[in-house]
Scaffold this active site. Structure first.
Site, PDB file in Angstrom:
ATOM      1  N   LYS A 162       0.718  -1.287   0.060  1.00 22.08           N
ATOM      2  CA  LYS A 162      -0.103  -0.152   0.063  1.00 22.08           C
ATOM      3  C   LYS A 162       0.878   1.137  -0.057  1.00 22.08           C
ATOM      4  CE  LYS A 162      -4.156  -1.745   0.230  1.00 22.08           C
ATOM      5  NZ  LYS A 162      -5.394  -1.445  -0.830  1.00 22.08           N
ATOM      6  N   GLU A 218      -1.791  -0.887  -8.902  1.00 20.63           N
ATOM      7  CA  GLU A 218      -3.256  -0.896  -8.860  1.00 20.63           C
ATOM      8  C   GLU A 218      -3.691   0.679  -8.646  1.00 20.63           C
ATOM      9  OE1 GLU A 218      -6.726  -2.780  -6.406  1.00 20.63           O
ATOM     10  OE2 GLU A 218      -4.658  -3.541  -6.038  1.00 20.63           O
ATOM     11  N   ASP A 243      -9.186  -0.449 -10.511  1.00 22.57           N
ATOM     12  CA  ASP A 243      -9.763  -1.063  -9.367  1.00 22.57           C
ATOM     13  C   ASP A 243     -10.848  -0.238  -9.129  1.00 22.57           C
ATOM     14  OD1 ASP A 243     -10.975  -2.432  -7.222  1.00 22.57           O
ATOM     15  OD2 ASP A 243      -9.303  -1.858  -5.719  1.00 22.57           O
TER      16      ASP A 243
END
Length: 365
Positions: A162, A218, A243
């Site tokens: 992340k 992503e 996403d």
């Protein structure tokens, strides 16, 4: 097998460690559990995650949508009439994708039970064993490196890192983790919409030039910035995955026609359940684009449904990000899919195979 009642409860499962992204910090699964009861005594289970920053759904909106709009349409319906039930669920309200997903999952669970077969076989079959990555939450660099090494030692071969707040620190985080685990695990970056298009290109090119090999990045830009997503995809070598930019089949078609991303991330809480997840996988297959299947902060109830979809659509869904149960402090489910660190396996029990759920809390009157 006829639907007689739809019951709603709450479930709270603490996480082993706080889950931190560019959008939020979460310390527990706190979801709405759907139990669809039938005149034959069979019960189907579903789960709705309240992820307001992504889907817009809250506990209140989920409860209201199911209790007032969806459930009244379904009581008295035969499970064998699956397609009609799915139409009724999706026609009950606009959006409310998590509420729809939870009810859909429970109905599909019953559909498998009706025909005495695991759900993945009803969806087309496949190898009932898959491998997931695990998420490394945003934190201090030393902590993220330590968490990454611990995950590799536990057998995870893909790590989802992340990032998405301070781009300079993000680059330091990624380089440090890559150096620590190089050759032992693949790295997937998830910026959770934290960069703009130019920042994303700068960050990814900087990593590429430094020799950092990434499996994918992503959602580097805001969900609605398809032009920005396309800008990034066209200017880097690393595959870019959409996403939050894609919820349903129509959005997937738009994105693929634009060539705005290389990979699509399917999540049942975005698609409104299993039926649209299957449609998205089929659309992606037509375009020759692979998919990942992921989850929100969910327990092994709804994630089990995603596992069944992943197995049945393995030709297109080639990447698995179903680590929600691995992040939980305990598994509240008896039966169901088995989550053993990176390995996920499905048994022979019908439907989702869930026998019971522990720790359910009735909704306040």
């Amino acid at each position: 097998m006829k639907i007689t009642q739809i019951r709603l409860d709450k479930l709270r499962v603490p996480l082993k460690t706080p889950f931190k992204t560019a959008l939020r910090t979460v310390d527990a699964v706190e979801d709405i559990i759907v139990s669809v009861q039938t005149d034959s005594g069979h019960v189907g289970y579903g789960e709705a995650a309240a992820t307001a920053v992504i889907t817009g759904d809250t506990h209140g909106s989920i409860i209201e949508a199911i209790d007032k709009l969806i459930a009244p349409r379904l009581v008295g319906r035969e499970i064998a009439d699956l397609n009609r039930i799915l139409q009724l669920i999706h026609g009950a309200a606009e959006r409310n994708t998590s509420a729809k997903a939870a009810v859909e999952i429970a109905v599909y669970d019953l559909w498998g039970q009706l025909y005495d077969a695991p759900l993945y076989r009803m969806l087309g079959g496949g190898d009932p064993v898959i491998t997931t990555d695990i998420t490394i939450s945003m934190d201090y660099i030393d902590k993220m490196v330590a968490d990454s090494l611990a995950a590799v030692d536990r057998g995870f071969e893909s790590l989802k890192i992340k990032v998405g707040r301070e781009i300079g620190v993000d680059l330091e985080r990624i380089k440090a983790i890559y150096t620590a685990v190089e050759g032992r695990a693949l790295l997937r970056l998830d910026a959770n919409q934290g960069w703009n298009a130019k920042q994303a290109v700068y960050a990814i090119r900087t990593l590429e030039d430094a020799g950092v090999q990434l499996e994918l990045v992503e959602q580097p830009v805001k969900a609605r910035d398809l032009a920005g997503l396309k800008y990034v995809t066209e200017r880097v070598h690393t595959p870019i995955m959409a996403d939050e930019s894609v919820f349903g089949p129509a959005e997937v078609i738009d994105l693929l026609r634009m060539h705005a991303a290389d990979i699509i991330n399917i999540k049942l809480m975005k698609t409104g359940g299993i039926s649209n997840a299957i449609r998205i996988a089929d659309i992606a297959a037509l375009y020759g684009v692979e998919c990942m299947i992921g989850c929100m902060i969910e327990s092994s109830i709804s994630v089990a449904a995603a596992v069944h979809v992943a197995v049945a659509k393995a030709d297109t869904i080639r990447k698995i990000d179903l680590d929600g149960p691995s992040l939980c402090d305990f598994n509240p489910v008896d039966g169901g899919v088995v989550f053993n660190e990176s390995e996920i396996s499905i048994g022979d029990a019908p439907g989702l195979g869930i026998r019971a759920i522990r720790g359910l809390e009735p909704l306040a009157a």
